[in-house]
Design an enzyme around this catalytic site. Sequence first.
Site, PDB file in Angstrom:
ATOM      1  N   CYS A 191      -1.664   9.590   2.133  1.00 10.59           N
ATOM      2  CA  CYS A 191      -1.335   9.046   0.808  1.00 10.59           C
ATOM      3  C   CYS A 191      -2.356   9.476  -0.234  1.00 10.59           C
ATOM      4  O   CYS A 191      -2.087   9.374  -1.424  1.00 10.59           O
ATOM      5  CB  CYS A 191      -1.230   7.529   0.885  1.00 10.59           C
ATOM      6  SG  CYS A 191      -2.565   6.811   1.816  1.00 10.59           S
ATOM      7  N   GLU A 220       0.889  -1.184   0.000  1.00 13.39           N
ATOM      8  CA  GLU A 220       0.000   0.000   0.000  1.00 13.39           C
ATOM      9  C   GLU A 220       0.914   1.218   0.000  1.00 13.39           C
ATOM     10  O   GLU A 220       1.531   1.535   1.026  1.00 13.39           O
ATOM     11  CB  GLU A 220      -0.876   0.002   1.264  1.00 13.39           C
ATOM     12  CG  GLU A 220      -1.945  -1.061   1.307  1.00 13.39           C
ATOM     13  CD  GLU A 220      -3.182  -0.688   0.505  1.00 13.39           C
ATOM     14  OE1 GLU A 220      -3.195   0.382  -0.136  1.00 13.39           O
ATOM     15  OE2 GLU A 220      -4.129  -1.491   0.515  1.00 13.39           O
TER      16      GLU A 220
END
Length: 479
Positions: free
Chosen positions: A286, A252
């Site tokens: 993110c 991720e």
Amino acid sequence: MTVAKTTAERPLLVGGEWIETGEWLDVRSPYSGEVVGRVARGGAAATRDAIDAAARALEAPLPAHKRAEILVRVAGYLGRRHDEVARTIAEEAGKPLRAARVEVRRAMSTYTMSAVEARKLSGEIVPMDAAQAGEGKLAFTLRRPVGVVGAITPFNFPLNLVAHKIAPALAAGCPVVLKPASQTPLSALLLAELELEAGLPPGWLNVVVGAASEIGDVVVEDDRVKVLSFTGSAPVGWALRERAPRKRVALELGNATPAVVTADADLDDAAAKLAANAFSFAGQSCISVQRIYVEAPAYEPFLDRFLPLVRELKVGDPLDEETDVGPLIDDAARERIAAWVEEARAAGARLLAGGATRDDGLLAPIVLADASPELKVSSEEVFGPVCTVNAVASLDEAFALANRTRFGLQAGVFTRSLDAALRAAHELEFGGVTINEAPTFRADQMPYGGVKESGNTREGPAYAIRELTEERLVVVQLP
Ligand code: NAP
């Protein structure tokens, strides 16, 4: 340097025991520089012990109902100690308290959803008589835990991203060896304390803090670790994957998050959501909004709404209830971002907000116009309070620019046009596309993850569990 009164000293957790290693790492507030806690420093030996303990735990599997009960209990304990946990996040990560509280509530949701998945975990019936060879046979699959999980997490959601590693793994029946970020280990160790209180037997969760490459090397090389689940930056993640070809390596990673605003969009709604989500936690998410492309007729009206909202954001002490934008994690991040903004300005990008150095060293939200796609602020992940707003001539141009990135985590479009919304869903090359919501949106049960260099997996308990279990086929000859 002063030491805060609340300073916590936290040993490592290995095999159900709190281990002091004789060496302590200071954890400092990114805002004040004060020491807010100390953590025992582990390395290769502690990591090997942790993997031993996890492998032993696997020898006595826990039934699903016990795993689910423990997960539900942890969610409850997080609720009970909500303020203390939020303060720990705010102190060690510099995340504004209000956002830290949201993170605690999200971690509770991650645990609750994982408990549901633990109780639902099952295989499926295979329709054997669908082929002649299968006639007279019954077949079904079992979902078996894959084994020990090595988990590595970043600094920016020091509780909920740890929760996304631990809770689905326990739901799947896998013991965990966790390495949290060195800058923010206190939330993870507090969570580990709650796991023990909730009745998690020894070895099911082990937490080792210390030199990343030392711990990483052991996790990569030990064959008993079957899954390496990594959240963090793309270079580190992909390098780990290359070194572990025989493990499942779930990544991720980062993004350079785009949002498109069409000429017919609700501009008040778009401006409010994008201003909040480009700068919350100083852009250190993110999926922080980084690149905004607005169809030309709406460009000026959008800026008229967006810029005042950006300028109103309160920058300051993360422990102040009013603060929207706190500090960056460290000086290196601040200097890198300032250099990228300078590069953009030197290349002709216009500064519409922010840019002045504050006395307390914080960066006020920065908005740049006319930033070309080659600039670092357009093509790399900024991971700071910077966003670009460019006018585009058409939806084709907007989507082409949004896709012009090696990343592919989430993207968003604001529009009243059904055609534009459906085109976005089909044409934006990202793991998730939001429509009339900021691309920063995440609910913890969603399948969340990227394409291209942003990753190769999906988190959200139901989806993570797919990576953490293996199907075993059982074939029965009917009488
Ligand atoms: P990072 O520098 O890659 O660090 C992440 C973790 O990896 C930390 O625990 C770090 O340990 C560890 N690490 C570093 N080098 C290692 C090595 N050689 N072997 C093993 N572990 C190693 O990332 P960060 O700065 O903490 O976090 C920001 C990044 O995370 C951004 O790129 C962001 O987009 C990404 N992120 C992605 C998601 C997602 O779900 N897709 C969510 C949040 C953040 P140390 O702390 O000890 O260095």
